[in-house]
Design a protein around this motif. Structure first.
Motif, PDB file in Angstrom:
ATOM      1  N   TYR A   2       0.579  -1.293   0.078  1.00 13.18           N
ATOM      2  CA  TYR A   2      -0.227   0.343  -0.016  1.00 13.18           C
ATOM      3  C   TYR A   2       0.689   0.878  -0.025  1.00 13.18           C
ATOM      4  CZ  TYR A   2       0.707   0.580   4.062  1.00 13.18           C
ATOM      5  OH  TYR A   2       1.387   0.886   6.120  1.00 13.18           O
ATOM      6  N   ASN A   3       0.297   2.300  -0.492  1.00 13.00           N
ATOM      7  CA  ASN A   3       0.990   3.575  -0.556  1.00 13.00           C
ATOM      8  C   ASN A   3       0.866   4.494   1.196  1.00 13.00           C
ATOM      9  OD1 ASN A   3       1.266   6.445  -0.487  1.00 13.00           O
ATOM     10  ND2 ASN A   3       0.915   6.452  -2.617  1.00 13.00           N
ATOM     11  N   TYR A   4       2.394   4.367   1.401  1.00 18.68           N
ATOM     12  CA  TYR A   4       2.789   4.861   3.007  1.00 18.68           C
ATOM     13  C   TYR A   4       1.655   5.955   2.980  1.00 18.68           C
ATOM     14  CZ  TYR A   4       6.528   7.661   1.986  1.00 18.68           C
ATOM     15  OH  TYR A   4       7.287   8.893   0.988  1.00 18.68           O
ATOM     16  N   MET A   5       1.427   6.569   2.175  1.00 19.32           N
ATOM     17  CA  MET A   5       0.989   8.130   2.631  1.00 19.32           C
ATOM     18  C   MET A   5      -0.424   7.999   2.848  1.00 19.32           C
ATOM     19  SD  MET A   5       2.452  10.677  -0.269  1.00 19.32           S
ATOM     20  CE  MET A   5       2.539   9.029  -1.694  1.00 19.32           C
ATOM     21  N   PHE A   9      -2.218   9.857   5.469  1.00 16.73           N
ATOM     22  CA  PHE A   9      -3.769  10.682   5.274  1.00 16.73           C
ATOM     23  C   PHE A   9      -4.814  10.275   7.264  1.00 16.73           C
ATOM     24  CE2 PHE A   9      -7.951   9.734   3.628  1.00 16.73           C
ATOM     25  CZ  PHE A   9      -8.228  10.209   3.116  1.00 16.73           C
ATOM     26  N   ILE A  10      -4.755   9.775   6.979  1.00 12.29           N
ATOM     27  CA  ILE A  10      -5.181   8.740   8.535  1.00 12.29           C
ATOM     28  C   ILE A  10      -5.536   9.103   9.712  1.00 12.29           C
ATOM     29  CG2 ILE A  10      -5.850   6.924  10.072  1.00 12.29           C
ATOM     30  CD1 ILE A  10      -5.623   5.131   7.492  1.00 12.29           C
ATOM     31  N   MET A  33       1.623  18.065   4.616  1.00  6.60           N
ATOM     32  CA  MET A  33       0.975  18.871   3.589  1.00  6.60           C
ATOM     33  C   MET A  33       1.941  17.992   2.258  1.00  6.60           C
ATOM     34  SD  MET A  33       0.088  22.639   5.055  1.00  6.60           S
ATOM     35  CE  MET A  33       2.033  23.162   5.423  1.00  6.60           C
ATOM     36  N   LYS A  34       2.653  18.273   2.247  1.00  2.06           N
ATOM     37  CA  LYS A  34       3.535  17.742   0.854  1.00  2.06           C
ATOM     38  C   LYS A  34       3.184  16.481   0.600  1.00  2.06           C
ATOM     39  CE  LYS A  34       7.611  20.190   0.185  1.00  2.06           C
ATOM     40  NZ  LYS A  34       9.178  20.132   0.694  1.00  2.06           N
ATOM     41  N   LEU A  39      -0.409  13.058  -2.610  1.00  3.66           N
ATOM     42  CA  LEU A  39      -1.293  11.435  -2.272  1.00  3.66           C
ATOM     43  C   LEU A  39      -2.680  11.956  -3.019  1.00  3.66           C
ATOM     44  CD1 LEU A  39      -2.439   8.634  -1.241  1.00  3.66           C
ATOM     45  CD2 LEU A  39      -3.198   9.505   0.353  1.00  3.66           C
ATOM     46  N   GLU A  40      -2.801  13.207  -3.100  1.00  2.00           N
ATOM     47  CA  GLU A  40      -3.788  13.401  -4.098  1.00  2.00           C
ATOM     48  C   GLU A  40      -3.844  13.871  -5.498  1.00  2.00           C
ATOM     49  OE1 GLU A  40      -4.468  17.316  -1.895  1.00  2.00           O
ATOM     50  OE2 GLU A  40      -6.611  16.100  -0.959  1.00  2.00           O
ATOM     51  N   LYS A  41      -2.487  14.335  -5.936  1.00  2.00           N
ATOM     52  CA  LYS A  41      -2.380  14.019  -7.269  1.00  2.00           C
ATOM     53  C   LYS A  41      -2.213  12.553  -8.277  1.00  2.00           C
ATOM     54  CE  LYS A  41       1.353  16.073 -10.411  1.00  2.00           C
ATOM     55  NZ  LYS A  41       3.051  17.005 -10.562  1.00  2.00           N
TER      56      LYS A  41
END
Length: 295
Positions: A2-5, A9-10, A33-34, A39-41
């Motif tokens: 999974y993506n560690y970001m 996010f959680i 924030m980065k 993650l959104e991108k």
């Protein structure tokens, strides 16, 4: 896998702000924030709405939040099962190693008990000492590696793993080679008056908090500068660049070629030990028990 970001996010969703999430994760608000922007991108979704009072999840963010913990848990179980299959074919203990957490002390333990584990081999797994990512590495105990040897009275570290205490390292100080104290064989506390002593910020290490309290109360002429909660090479570089004094330990005396480590006439020391997973498999637990008997 999974993506560690997702972990970040959680934390942001649970804490309701980047700053609180940063404190929970022991990283900077800028790093949080980065990671959220990245993650959104990556997902091509807006997950979080930024407001003056904090953050709130978008509808898309609420869906990802609902399923994120399941994805993380499923990923870890999948990796653990895959490693278990691999281990049935080739038994090995994976030992993490880095500049500040070298595997060499593990070899001393191994030499004492390896006759009981003749079918096992050792596999060294390198990782980076990064103060923003070290907790993630500790969280990989049981997945990426089975053991680490580390200096540890960190509450954050010990919430993620078990530790078998092995002993103590003496606290020392490091200074640049051209520093006025660099030639001394041993330093008195009074020698540090007027100097700036770099040490980890308060709140995670009982040992370092005790040292800070003692120095603040009894030696106020020593100025204290906070470093990140966990050392990496950037901390040693800053010591070399600024000419400040760095609180360090005896096993790190050769970490930076531009610094000299010097003992101090005090009794400060910090524990180190064998770190392993909270959910360690039977062979790992057997090794820990064998080490206990050999000590």
């Amino acid at each position: 896998m999974y993506n560690y970001m997702l972990d970040t996010f959680i934390a942001v969703a649970d804490c309701g702000s980047f700053t609180k999430a940063a404190g929970h994760l022991f990283i900077s608000p800028t790093a949080v924030m980065k990671q959220m922007n990245t993650l959104e991108k990556h997902l091509n979704l807006t997950l979080i709405e930024r407001t003056p009072s904090g953050i709130r999840l978008t509808e898309a963010g609420a869906v990802i939040y609902r399923d994120a913990k399941f994805m993380i848990d499923y990923s870890r179980k999948s990796i653990a099962e895959a490693r278990a299959v691999l281990q049935t074919k080739s038994s090995a203990f994976r030992v993490g190693t880095s500049l500040l957490n070298p595997a060499k002390p593990f070899m001393d333990l191994w030499n004492n008990v390896n006759s009981e584990f003749s079918s096992y081999k050792l596999h060294l797994v390198p990782f980076e000492d990064n103060h923003e990512g070290i907790l993630r590495e500790i969280g990989f105990l049981g997945e990426k590696f089975d053991f680490l040897i580390g200096v540890c009275d960190s509450r954050a570290w010990l919430s993620l793993c078990r530790m078998l205490p092995l002993g103590y390292y003496k606290k020392m100080v490091a200074v640049p080679r051209e520093h006025r104290l660099a030639k001394k064989a041993c330093i008195e506390l009074e020698d540090l008056y007027g100097e700036t002593l770099m040490m980890v910020k308060r709140g995670d290490s009982g040992t370092n908090d005790f040292i800070r309290n003692d120095l603040t109360k009894n030696h106020p002429a020593i100025h204290i500068e906070d470093t990140p909660q966990f050392y990496d090479m950037s901390v040693f570089n800053r010591c070399a660049e600024t000419g400040n004094v760095l609180l360090t330990i005896e096993c790190w005396k050769d970490v930076h070629p531009g610094l000299v480590s010097i003992p101090v006439n005090w009794e400060y020391r910090i524990p180190y030990g064998l770190l392993y997973s909270l959910n360690a498999p039977e062979p790992v637990l057997k090794f820990v028990e064998a080490v206990k008997k050999s000590l």
